[in-house]
Design a protein around this motif. Structure first.
Motif, short mmCIF file in Angstrom:
data_model
loop_
_atom_site.label_atom_id
_atom_site.label_comp_id
_atom_site.label_asym_id
_atom_site.label_seq_id
_atom_site.Cartn_x
_atom_site.Cartn_y
_atom_site.Cartn_z
N LEU A 81 74.06 -17.58 63.53
CA LEU A 81 74.86 -16.40 63.87
C LEU A 81 75.00 -15.47 62.66
CD1 LEU A 81 77.64 -18.03 66.05
CD2 LEU A 81 75.80 -16.52 66.83
N ASP A 82 75.25 -16.05 61.50
CA ASP A 82 75.36 -15.24 60.28
C ASP A 82 74.05 -14.53 59.99
OD1 ASP A 82 77.96 -16.13 60.00
OD2 ASP A 82 77.48 -17.62 58.44
N SER A 83 72.94 -15.24 60.14
CA SER A 83 71.63 -14.65 59.88
C SER A 83 71.34 -13.51 60.86
CB SER A 83 70.56 -15.73 60.00
OG SER A 83 69.29 -15.20 59.79
N ALA A 84 71.62 -13.73 62.13
CA ALA A 84 71.39 -12.68 63.13
C ALA A 84 72.26 -11.46 62.84
CB ALA A 84 71.66 -13.22 64.53
N SER A 85 73.49 -11.69 62.41
CA SER A 85 74.39 -10.57 62.08
C SER A 85 73.86 -9.78 60.88
CB SER A 85 75.80 -11.09 61.78
OG SER A 85 76.36 -11.64 62.93
N ARG A 86 73.38 -10.49 59.86
CA ARG A 86 72.82 -9.80 58.69
C ARG A 86 71.57 -9.00 59.07
NH1 ARG A 86 73.90 -14.58 56.30
NH2 ARG A 86 71.72 -15.22 56.35
N MET A 87 70.71 -9.62 59.88
CA MET A 87 69.49 -8.92 60.31
C MET A 87 69.85 -7.68 61.12
SD MET A 87 67.06 -12.14 61.36
CE MET A 87 65.85 -11.12 62.14
N TYR A 88 70.87 -7.80 61.96
CA TYR A 88 71.30 -6.67 62.78
C TYR A 88 71.79 -5.53 61.88
CZ TYR A 88 73.47 -3.99 66.49
OH TYR A 88 73.80 -2.97 67.36
N ALA A 89 72.64 -5.85 60.91
CA ALA A 89 73.18 -4.82 60.01
C ALA A 89 72.06 -4.16 59.21
CB ALA A 89 74.23 -5.42 59.09
N ASP A 90 71.14 -4.96 58.69
CA ASP A 90 70.02 -4.42 57.91
C ASP A 90 69.16 -3.48 58.75
OD1 ASP A 90 70.84 -5.93 55.74
OD2 ASP A 90 69.25 -7.44 55.95
N ASN A 91 68.86 -3.89 59.96
CA ASN A 91 67.98 -3.08 60.80
C ASN A 91 68.70 -1.88 61.41
OD1 ASN A 91 65.10 -4.18 61.02
ND2 ASN A 91 66.42 -5.97 60.89
N LYS A 92 69.99 -1.98 61.56
CA LYS A 92 70.75 -0.81 62.01
C LYS A 92 70.70 0.27 60.92
CE LYS A 92 75.07 0.45 64.20
NZ LYS A 92 76.41 0.04 64.58
N ALA A 93 70.80 -0.15 59.66
CA ALA A 93 70.69 0.80 58.55
C ALA A 93 69.28 1.39 58.48
CB ALA A 93 71.04 0.10 57.24
N ARG A 94 68.27 0.57 58.73
CA ARG A 94 66.89 1.08 58.73
C ARG A 94 66.69 2.08 59.87
NH1 ARG A 94 64.99 -4.76 57.45
NH2 ARG A 94 64.84 -4.62 55.20
N LYS A 95 67.28 1.80 61.02
CA LYS A 95 67.19 2.74 62.14
C LYS A 95 67.85 4.06 61.76
CE LYS A 95 68.98 3.82 66.63
NZ LYS A 95 70.07 3.60 67.54
N ALA A 96 69.01 4.00 61.11
CA ALA A 96 69.71 5.22 60.69
C ALA A 96 68.85 6.02 59.72
CB ALA A 96 71.06 4.88 60.06
N SER A 97 68.14 5.34 58.84
CA SER A 97 67.24 6.02 57.90
C SER A 97 66.10 6.70 58.66
CB SER A 97 66.66 5.04 56.89
OG SER A 97 67.65 4.56 56.03
N ALA A 98 65.58 6.01 59.65
CA ALA A 98 64.50 6.59 60.46
C ALA A 98 64.98 7.82 61.21
CB ALA A 98 63.94 5.55 61.42
N GLU A 99 66.21 7.77 61.71
CA GLU A 99 66.77 8.91 62.44
C GLU A 99 66.92 10.13 61.52
OE1 GLU A 99 69.50 6.84 65.88
OE2 GLU A 99 70.29 6.89 63.85
N LYS A 100 67.20 9.88 60.25
CA LYS A 100 67.39 10.98 59.30
C LYS A 100 66.09 11.48 58.68
CE LYS A 100 71.93 9.28 57.94
NZ LYS A 100 72.69 8.61 56.88
N ASP A 101 65.01 10.72 58.82
CA ASP A 101 63.74 11.07 58.20
C ASP A 101 63.13 12.27 58.92
OD1 ASP A 101 61.13 11.22 57.16
OD2 ASP A 101 61.08 9.06 56.82
N SER A 102 63.04 13.38 58.21
CA SER A 102 62.53 14.62 58.82
C SER A 102 61.04 14.54 59.15
CB SER A 102 62.81 15.80 57.89
OG SER A 102 62.13 15.62 56.66
N ARG A 103 60.35 13.58 58.59
CA ARG A 103 58.91 13.45 58.87
C ARG A 103 58.65 12.78 60.21
NH1 ARG A 103 57.32 9.92 54.00
NH2 ARG A 103 59.27 9.01 54.74
N LEU A 104 59.66 12.13 60.77
CA LEU A 104 59.48 11.41 62.03
C LEU A 104 59.97 12.25 63.20
CD1 LEU A 104 60.76 7.88 60.94
CD2 LEU A 104 58.39 8.66 61.13
N THR A 105 59.32 12.06 64.33
CA THR A 105 59.71 12.74 65.56
C THR A 105 60.03 11.67 66.61
OG1 THR A 105 57.48 12.81 66.50
CG2 THR A 105 58.13 14.64 65.04
N PRO A 106 60.75 12.03 67.66
CA PRO A 106 61.02 11.06 68.73
C PRO A 106 59.73 10.49 69.34
CG PRO A 106 62.47 12.95 68.97
CD PRO A 106 61.47 13.30 67.88
#
Length: 164
Positions: A81-106
């Motif tokens: 459970l701890d591992s899944a929670s850490r992975m979730y937080a890490d990948n949520k931050a990566r998703k936020a970075s992708a959303e902010k990346d002006s080079r990427l489109t939907p």
């Protein structure tokens, strides 16, 4: 065409090649990221299914023996459970970075791929919670009652060794 390239700030063929190479690198990074996220999503979905199958089998067997008398299995499930929670937080931050990346489109699909992976991680986490709760409850119900009645919560806690 030459005037358009020159007017865009591309003065030389080398500049055009550098721009094209940069775009190819971005496309390659997008493809690699999508591939990894797709594989990871499939893997966590398989793991969630395995945990769900394990729980279904345990429920169908109706064992009257404790499943985890030493607590080792539940400790491992807590680590999962701890591992899944850490992975979730890490990948949520990566998703936020992708959303902010002006080079990427939907249309690139990166954010959607992260959403699918995060959903898979949530499902895996939830299946582990279900299994942990079931094992702990199953084993707790098999513990014989002491037959004692306590006059207050404080007395009960003291009998359990919990300092109030």
């Amino acid at each position: 065409m030459q005037a358009h390239i020159h007017g865009s700030g591309f003065g030389t063929a080398a500049s055009v090649q550098a721009f094209a190479a940069r775009n190819l690198q971005l496309l390659s990074a997008i493809e690699t990221t999508l591939g990894v996220l797709k594989a990871d999503t499939a893997y966590v979905r398989i793991m969630a299914g395995e945990v769900e199958d394990c729980l279904a089998k345990l429920k169908s067997e109706q064992s009257d023996c404790p499943l985890d008398p030493s607590g080792r299995v539940c400790d491992l499930l807590h680590k999962c459970l701890d591992s899944a929670s850490r992975m979730y937080a890490d990948n949520k931050a990566r998703k936020a970075s992708a959303e902010k990346d002006s080079r990427l489109t939907p249309e690139d699909g990166i954010v959607d791929a992260f959403d699918a992976f995060l959903e898979g991680l949530r499902d895996l986490h939830d299946r582990h919670v279900d299994l942990l709760d079931w094992v702990e409850t199953h084993d707790a119900l098999l513990v014989p009652s002491s037959g004692k009645a306590y006059g207050s919560v404080d007395e009960l806690f003291l009998a359990m060794g919990v300092k109030v």
